[in-house]
Motif scaffolding. Structure first.
Motif, PDB file in Angstrom:
ATOM      1  N   SER A  40      41.736 -25.583 -43.552  1.00 30.67           N
ATOM      2  CA  SER A  40      42.353 -26.358 -44.634  1.00 30.67           C
ATOM      3  C   SER A  40      41.747 -25.910 -45.951  1.00 30.67           C
ATOM      4  O   SER A  40      40.779 -25.151 -45.978  1.00 30.67           O
ATOM      5  CB  SER A  40      42.011 -27.841 -44.472  1.00 30.67           C
ATOM      6  OG  SER A  40      42.734 -28.427 -43.446  1.00 30.67           O
ATOM      7  N   ALA A  41      42.272 -26.456 -47.018  1.00 27.79           N
ATOM      8  CA  ALA A  41      41.638 -26.318 -48.325  1.00 27.79           C
ATOM      9  C   ALA A  41      40.357 -27.145 -48.299  1.00 27.79           C
ATOM     10  O   ALA A  41      40.278 -28.155 -47.596  1.00 27.79           O
ATOM     11  CB  ALA A  41      42.570 -26.854 -49.393  1.00 27.79           C
ATOM     12  N   THR A  46      43.274 -29.974 -52.513  1.00 27.72           N
ATOM     13  CA  THR A  46      44.719 -30.246 -52.483  1.00 27.72           C
ATOM     14  C   THR A  46      45.074 -31.431 -53.380  1.00 27.72           C
ATOM     15  O   THR A  46      46.131 -31.442 -54.016  1.00 27.72           O
ATOM     16  CB  THR A  46      45.223 -30.442 -51.041  1.00 27.72           C
ATOM     17  OG1 THR A  46      44.801 -29.321 -50.265  1.00 27.72           O
ATOM     18  CG2 THR A  46      46.747 -30.517 -50.990  1.00 27.72           C
ATOM     19  N   GLU A 119      44.237 -23.436 -49.502  1.00 30.20           N
ATOM     20  CA  GLU A 119      44.002 -22.784 -48.214  1.00 30.20           C
ATOM     21  C   GLU A 119      43.780 -21.290 -48.395  1.00 30.20           C
ATOM     22  O   GLU A 119      42.992 -20.677 -47.672  1.00 30.20           O
ATOM     23  CB  GLU A 119      45.207 -23.017 -47.284  1.00 30.20           C
ATOM     24  CG  GLU A 119      45.174 -24.321 -46.479  1.00 30.20           C
ATOM     25  CD  GLU A 119      45.396 -25.578 -47.290  1.00 30.20           C
ATOM     26  OE1 GLU A 119      45.771 -25.480 -48.481  1.00 30.20           O
ATOM     27  OE2 GLU A 119      45.180 -26.678 -46.734  1.00 30.20           O
ATOM     28  N   PHE A 184      48.700 -25.315 -43.263  1.00 31.50           N
ATOM     29  CA  PHE A 184      49.496 -25.992 -44.298  1.00 31.50           C
ATOM     30  C   PHE A 184      50.606 -25.138 -44.913  1.00 31.50           C
ATOM     31  O   PHE A 184      51.609 -25.661 -45.355  1.00 31.50           O
ATOM     32  CB  PHE A 184      48.535 -26.482 -45.388  1.00 31.50           C
ATOM     33  CG  PHE A 184      49.105 -27.271 -46.524  1.00 31.50           C
ATOM     34  CD1 PHE A 184      49.933 -28.368 -46.307  1.00 31.50           C
ATOM     35  CD2 PHE A 184      48.777 -26.943 -47.844  1.00 31.50           C
ATOM     36  CE1 PHE A 184      50.419 -29.118 -47.381  1.00 31.50           C
ATOM     37  CE2 PHE A 184      49.253 -27.685 -48.921  1.00 31.50           C
ATOM     38  CZ  PHE A 184      50.077 -28.783 -48.676  1.00 31.50           C
ATOM     39  N   ARG A 198      51.572 -32.949 -46.486  1.00 32.34           N
ATOM     40  CA  ARG A 198      50.138 -33.261 -46.536  1.00 32.34           C
ATOM     41  C   ARG A 198      49.544 -33.363 -45.132  1.00 32.34           C
ATOM     42  O   ARG A 198      50.159 -33.897 -44.220  1.00 32.34           O
ATOM     43  CB  ARG A 198      49.895 -34.586 -47.285  1.00 32.34           C
ATOM     44  CG  ARG A 198      50.143 -34.563 -48.778  1.00 32.34           C
ATOM     45  CD  ARG A 198      49.385 -33.479 -49.519  1.00 32.34           C
ATOM     46  NE  ARG A 198      47.950 -33.423 -49.367  1.00 32.34           N
ATOM     47  CZ  ARG A 198      47.081 -34.023 -50.169  1.00 32.34           C
ATOM     48  NH1 ARG A 198      47.502 -34.785 -51.163  1.00 32.34           N
ATOM     49  NH2 ARG A 198      45.788 -33.868 -50.001  1.00 32.34           N
ATOM     50  N   GLY A 199      48.374 -32.838 -45.003  1.00 28.72           N
ATOM     51  CA  GLY A 199      47.702 -32.865 -43.697  1.00 28.72           C
ATOM     52  C   GLY A 199      48.286 -31.873 -42.703  1.00 28.72           C
ATOM     53  O   GLY A 199      47.980 -31.916 -41.512  1.00 28.72           O
ATOM     54  N   GLY A 200      49.108 -30.950 -43.195  1.00 32.30           N
ATOM     55  CA  GLY A 200      49.868 -30.084 -42.296  1.00 32.30           C
ATOM     56  C   GLY A 200      49.081 -28.998 -41.573  1.00 32.30           C
ATOM     57  O   GLY A 200      49.634 -28.303 -40.718  1.00 32.30           O
ATOM     58  N   SER A 201      47.799 -28.851 -41.872  1.00 33.55           N
ATOM     59  CA  SER A 201      47.036 -27.778 -41.215  1.00 33.55           C
ATOM     60  C   SER A 201      46.914 -27.956 -39.702  1.00 33.55           C
ATOM     61  O   SER A 201      46.885 -26.974 -38.966  1.00 33.55           O
ATOM     62  CB  SER A 201      45.636 -27.685 -41.799  1.00 33.55           C
ATOM     63  OG  SER A 201      45.716 -27.275 -43.131  1.00 33.55           O
TER      64      SER A 201
HETATM   65  N1  ASP Z   1      45.140 -29.143 -47.569  1.00 39.15           N
HETATM   66  C1  ASP Z   1      46.301 -29.869 -47.121  1.00 39.15           C
HETATM   67  C2  ASP Z   1      46.158 -31.339 -47.441  1.00 39.15           C
HETATM   68  O1  ASP Z   1      45.134 -31.773 -47.908  1.00 39.15           O
HETATM   69  C3  ASP Z   1      46.584 -29.643 -45.690  1.00 39.15           C
HETATM   70  C4  ASP Z   1      45.517 -30.103 -44.731  1.00 39.15           C
HETATM   71  O2  ASP Z   1      44.388 -30.348 -45.085  1.00 39.15           O
HETATM   72  O3  ASP Z   1      45.832 -30.256 -43.540  1.00 39.15           O
HETATM   73  O4  ASP Z   1      47.070 -32.072 -47.250  1.00 39.15           O
END
Ligand code: ASP
Ligand code: MG
Length: 451
Positions: A40-41, A46, A119, A184, A198-201
């Motif tokens: 992820s980042a 993000t 990322e 992501f 969001r959270g797609g990693s």
């Molecule tokens: N960096 C992206 C986010 O914060 C993806 C991830 O962390 O999964 O949403």
């Protein structure tokens, strides 16, 4: 690859700084099965990028977010000396970021390009940390294999194309080195950068595992697996050692923040085991999510989750007679605008649906234009400040214990109840201000009695 291998994914807090990255590199160095690493980042990045996507920022505000992103990178870079290949890529990418971020993004495509920098940057730094541990590794730009449609902000993967590309371009690299790549992000058929939401990693890791034929996905985060509820809310919350795919998918959908909701899909489809653990405490245990429960299936409620910032959209047909075609019309419009609904209840002439209204989403779920289209043929009401509380498990039935629960809940304002379409959940919509207490009451009633 003809041997079994694992895709390991490290979330934002796991790659927040050099010390955190170092712990992740130890995990990888000690497990030779890990061949693909998805990062992820770094935590916080993000959010800055999402803020930069807003229109109407003053130039000071814009600069503050740009500086925020740069500071997080430099803080890690300080502890590293980048190899020439990585240094070059990193510098080009950081400069590209600085230039891109100076101007307000005008299109959804430009927004996704901007969101992708987190990322892209963290993966350069992480590759170096891994090399410093003596692990032979290379950075790989995932956009050349993870193909998606052009729904910027919430792109859907093109599974077959991703598999074909990954087989040709990524899998051959794995026998030589560990490949570090980005979560992501992906790219559409025109090569434009897209993001998965969001959270797609986590979802990226599962998609890559499926495309490359991995046998396991390890999701490393900041908690030791999935708990019976949020441990910050209930100190008696217990980690769950084994979950089925269905249970895990429902938990993720209904707010257990540990996993992106779509993650389980590719894993379940391709029978890939998923482990969730903490990169801060890799020996501390974790949750295994499997197709077939390795032990006997545990029935009944196993967890309670909540998802805040829900929006309740109630649509009422003015004409009783149109009631049958009414639902079809409503859902046609919702699907045209790619609005994803979670709970649905209907009565004779009205339908109520819930949508996610997350404040830091990269794309709002409810489109103003969609609302106007709906208002052409029905009364529309929108309620906010609601939370969705879900009881999750297998073979959930309204037995005595669940019915006792109703008594516990009688002190709260329950706005809507949903049960029956799936035996994996029983959901309520409650006032957001009450939802923490509702979760505590349910957890205490159903999950703390030595079951
Ligand atoms: N960096 C992206 C986010 O914060 C993806 C991830 O962390 O999964 O949403
Ligand atoms: Mg994350």
């Amino acid at each position: 690859m003809n041997q079994e291998f694992t895709v390991a994914k490290f979330g934002g807090t796991s790659v927040a700084d050099h010390a955190a990255m170092n712990r992740c590199a130890d995990i990888i160095a000690s497990d030779p099965q890990v061949r693909i690493v998805v990062v992820s980042a770094s935590a916080g990045v993000t959010n800055h990028l999402v803020a930069l996507c807003q229109t109407g920022l003053s130039s000071e505000e814009r600069q503050a977010h740009i500086d925020g992103v740069i500071a997080i990178q430099l803080n890690i870079l300080e502890c590293l000396s980048l190899d020439a290949d990585l240094a070059h890529g990193f510098d080009v990418t950081l400069n590209d970021f600085k230039n891109t971020a100076l101007h307000a993004a005008q299109t959804n495509a430009q927004r996704d390009e901007l969101l992708s920098f987190g990322e892209r940057l963290s993966s350069y730094l992480f590759t170096q940390v891994l090399r410093d541990k003596g692990v032979r590794s290379a950075r790989f730009d995932v956009r050349s294999v993870l193909k998606t449609d052009s729904q910027f902000g919430k792109a859907q993967p093109e599974i077959a194309q991703t598999k074909a590309r990954a087989t040709a371009e990524l899998v051959p690299l794995l026998s030589e080195q560990v490949v570090v790549t980005q979560g992501f992000i992906g790219s559409d058929e025109y090569g434009e950068t897209t993001t998965l939401g969001r959270g797609g990693s986590d979802y990226s890791a599962a998609l890559l595992a499926e495309a490359c034929g991995a046998s396991n996905i390890h999701i490393w985060t900041d908690v030791i697996g999935i708990y019976s509820t949020d441990p910050r809310l209930c100190n008696k919350a217990k980690p769950i050692a084994h979950l089925t795919f269905d249970e895990a998918a429902e938990m993720a959908t209904f707010g257990a923040k540990v996993l992106h909701p779509a993650t389980i899909l590719p894993a379940a489809r391709s029978g890939i085991g998923v482990f969730v653990g903490s990169s801060q405490d890799p020996q501390g245990g974790g949750t295994w999510i499997e197709k077939v429960p390795s032990k006997e299936l545990i029935t009944g409620v196993r967890a309670v989750t909540q998802r805040k910032n829900q929006l309740l959209l109630t649509l009422k047909s003015p004409e009783m007679l149109l009631a049958s075609g009414f639902l079809a019309r409503v859902f046609t419009i919702l699907s045209e605008y790619k609005i994803s609904v979670d709970l649905v209840t209907t009565s004779e002439i009205s339908v109520a649906v819930t949508l996610d209204n997350a404040p830091n989403a990269s794309r709002p779920e409810l489109d103003q234009e969609a609302l106007e289209r709906l208002a052409e043929f029905c009364h529309v009401s929108v309620e906010t400040n609601l939370a969705l509380v879900a009881l999750i498990g297998s073979e959930i039935q309204l037995r005595q214990s669940e019915l006792n629960l109703m008594r516990v809940l009688s002190g709260f304002d329950i706005r809507l109840i949903c049960h029956g379409a799936s035996k994996h959940n029983l959901c309520f919509l409650v006032e957001q201000s009450q939802s923490d207490r509702v979760v505590q009451a349910i957890h205490q009633q159903l999950l703390e009695q030595g079951r």
